[in-house]
Design a protein around this motif. Structure first.
Motif, PDB file in Angstrom:
ATOM      1  N   GLU A 273     162.789  37.696 -51.430  1.00 36.54           N
ATOM      2  CA  GLU A 273     161.362  37.915 -51.186  1.00 36.54           C
ATOM      3  C   GLU A 273     161.109  39.030 -50.176  1.00 36.54           C
ATOM      4  OE1 GLU A 273     159.673  33.451 -52.230  1.00 36.54           O
ATOM      5  OE2 GLU A 273     159.610  34.181 -50.162  1.00 36.54           O
ATOM      6  N   ASP A 274     162.154  39.505 -49.521  1.00 38.59           N
ATOM      7  CA  ASP A 274     162.012  40.616 -48.589  1.00 38.59           C
ATOM      8  C   ASP A 274     162.133  41.973 -49.292  1.00 38.59           C
ATOM      9  OD1 ASP A 274     163.974  38.680 -46.306  1.00 38.59           O
ATOM     10  OD2 ASP A 274     161.786  38.909 -46.332  1.00 38.59           O
ATOM     11  N   THR A 275     162.456  41.962 -50.575  1.00 40.15           N
ATOM     12  CA  THR A 275     162.530  43.212 -51.321  1.00 40.15           C
ATOM     13  C   THR A 275     161.157  43.857 -51.390  1.00 40.15           C
ATOM     14  OG1 THR A 275     164.414  42.535 -52.670  1.00 40.15           O
ATOM     15  CG2 THR A 275     162.965  44.224 -53.590  1.00 40.15           C
ATOM     16  N   ALA A 276     161.062  45.083 -50.879  1.00 34.41           N
ATOM     17  CA  ALA A 276     159.776  45.772 -50.808  1.00 34.41           C
ATOM     18  C   ALA A 276     159.981  47.170 -50.252  1.00 34.41           C
ATOM     19  CB  ALA A 276     158.799  45.005 -49.906  1.00 34.41           C
ATOM     20  N   MET A 277     158.915  47.966 -50.352  1.00 33.00           N
ATOM     21  CA  MET A 277     158.856  49.209 -49.604  1.00 33.00           C
ATOM     22  C   MET A 277     158.271  48.869 -48.245  1.00 33.00           C
ATOM     23  SD  MET A 277     159.483  52.494 -49.878  1.00 33.00           S
ATOM     24  CE  MET A 277     159.261  53.080 -51.560  1.00 33.00           C
ATOM     25  N   TYR A 278     158.936  49.311 -47.196  1.00 27.38           N
ATOM     26  CA  TYR A 278     158.509  49.011 -45.837  1.00 27.38           C
ATOM     27  C   TYR A 278     157.920  50.265 -45.195  1.00 27.38           C
ATOM     28  CZ  TYR A 278     160.653  44.425 -45.905  1.00 27.38           C
ATOM     29  OH  TYR A 278     160.952  43.114 -46.201  1.00 27.38           O
ATOM     30  N   TYR A 279     156.769  50.082 -44.561  1.00 28.56           N
ATOM     31  CA  TYR A 279     156.042  51.183 -43.939  1.00 28.56           C
ATOM     32  C   TYR A 279     155.806  50.884 -42.463  1.00 28.56           C
ATOM     33  CZ  TYR A 279     154.758  52.133 -48.809  1.00 28.56           C
ATOM     34  OH  TYR A 279     154.774  52.377 -50.159  1.00 28.56           O
ATOM     35  N   CYS A 280     155.913  51.894 -41.634  1.00 27.88           N
ATOM     36  CA  CYS A 280     155.481  51.743 -40.258  1.00 27.88           C
ATOM     37  C   CYS A 280     154.108  52.400 -40.100  1.00 27.88           C
ATOM     38  CB  CYS A 280     156.477  52.342 -39.283  1.00 27.88           C
ATOM     39  SG  CYS A 280     156.783  54.114 -39.443  1.00 27.88           S
ATOM     40  N   ALA A 281     153.367  51.917 -39.114  1.00 27.19           N
ATOM     41  CA  ALA A 281     152.009  52.404 -38.901  1.00 27.19           C
ATOM     42  C   ALA A 281     151.680  52.359 -37.420  1.00 27.19           C
ATOM     43  CB  ALA A 281     151.013  51.557 -39.689  1.00 27.19           C
ATOM     44  N   ALA A 282     150.761  53.225 -37.008  1.00 26.83           N
ATOM     45  CA  ALA A 282     150.357  53.327 -35.609  1.00 26.83           C
ATOM     46  C   ALA A 282     148.855  53.173 -35.485  1.00 26.83           C
ATOM     47  CB  ALA A 282     150.794  54.676 -35.039  1.00 26.83           C
ATOM     48  N   SER A 283     148.441  52.475 -34.420  1.00 27.26           N
ATOM     49  CA  SER A 283     147.034  52.234 -34.145  1.00 27.26           C
ATOM     50  C   SER A 283     146.753  52.516 -32.682  1.00 27.26           C
ATOM     51  CB  SER A 283     146.684  50.781 -34.471  1.00 27.26           C
ATOM     52  OG  SER A 283     145.366  50.471 -34.077  1.00 27.26           O
ATOM     53  N   TYR A 284     145.751  53.346 -32.412  1.00 28.56           N
ATOM     54  CA  TYR A 284     145.434  53.690 -31.021  1.00 28.56           C
ATOM     55  C   TYR A 284     144.938  52.467 -30.280  1.00 28.56           C
ATOM     56  CZ  TYR A 284     143.565  56.103 -26.987  1.00 28.56           C
ATOM     57  OH  TYR A 284     143.312  56.519 -25.706  1.00 28.56           O
ATOM     58  N   GLY A 285     145.484  52.264 -29.097  1.00 31.41           N
ATOM     59  CA  GLY A 285     145.088  51.113 -28.292  1.00 31.41           C
ATOM     60  C   GLY A 285     145.958  49.906 -28.604  1.00 31.41           C
ATOM     61  N   GLY A 286     145.573  48.780 -28.018  1.00 31.52           N
ATOM     62  CA  GLY A 286     146.343  47.575 -28.298  1.00 31.52           C
ATOM     63  C   GLY A 286     147.187  47.133 -27.115  1.00 31.52           C
ATOM     64  N   SER A 287     146.486  46.882 -25.998  1.00 27.82           N
ATOM     65  CA  SER A 287     147.199  46.367 -24.829  1.00 27.82           C
ATOM     66  C   SER A 287     147.208  44.856 -24.879  1.00 27.82           C
ATOM     67  CB  SER A 287     146.511  46.852 -23.552  1.00 27.82           C
ATOM     68  OG  SER A 287     147.145  46.304 -22.421  1.00 27.82           O
TER      69      SER A 287
END
Length: 126
Positions: free
Chosen positions: A89-103
């Protein structure tokens, strides 16, 4: 120009491990929460894990808790996802992403993220 480049994907047998990396450039990583998302064939994109600015706060979807670990090294401008005891079930395309802020907080919704990588494929075989 902001760039996020994933690496570390590949084929792995069920029960095995992989470590994904995401190298970020073009932004001050100290100001961004980061996340890993995945999209399996025929399924919607889903958040896997996120991490706040400092790395002190993390979140996971239930299906990976206890198996995956997200971490970041701001000095190296790199995000990681250690994947242990993988299953099909972990088979997938994996993407990283960034979001401004988030302390002391990070979002698990794709709409909160403006910058994305191209993805790295993870295929688990049983």
């Amino acid at each position: 120009q902001v760039q996020l480049v994933e690496s570390g994907g590949g084929s792995v047998q069920a029960g095995g491990s992989l470590r994904l990396s995401c190298t970020v450039s073009g932004l001050n990583l100290d100001d961004y929460a980061l996340a890993w998302f995945r999209r399996a064939p025929g399924k919607e994109r889903e958040a896997v894990s996120c991490i706040d600015l400092s790395g002190g706060e993390t979140r996971y979807i239930d299906s990976v808790k206890g198996r995956f670990t997200i971490s970041r090294d701001n000095a190296k401008y790199t995000l990681y996802l250690q994947m242990n005891n993988v299953n099909d079930e972990d088979t997938a395309m994996y993407y990283c992403a960034a979001s401004y802020g988030g302390s002391q907080w990070c979002a698990m919704l794709p709409g909160n993220y403006n910058d994305w990588g191209q993805g790295t494929q993870v295929t688990v075989s049983s």
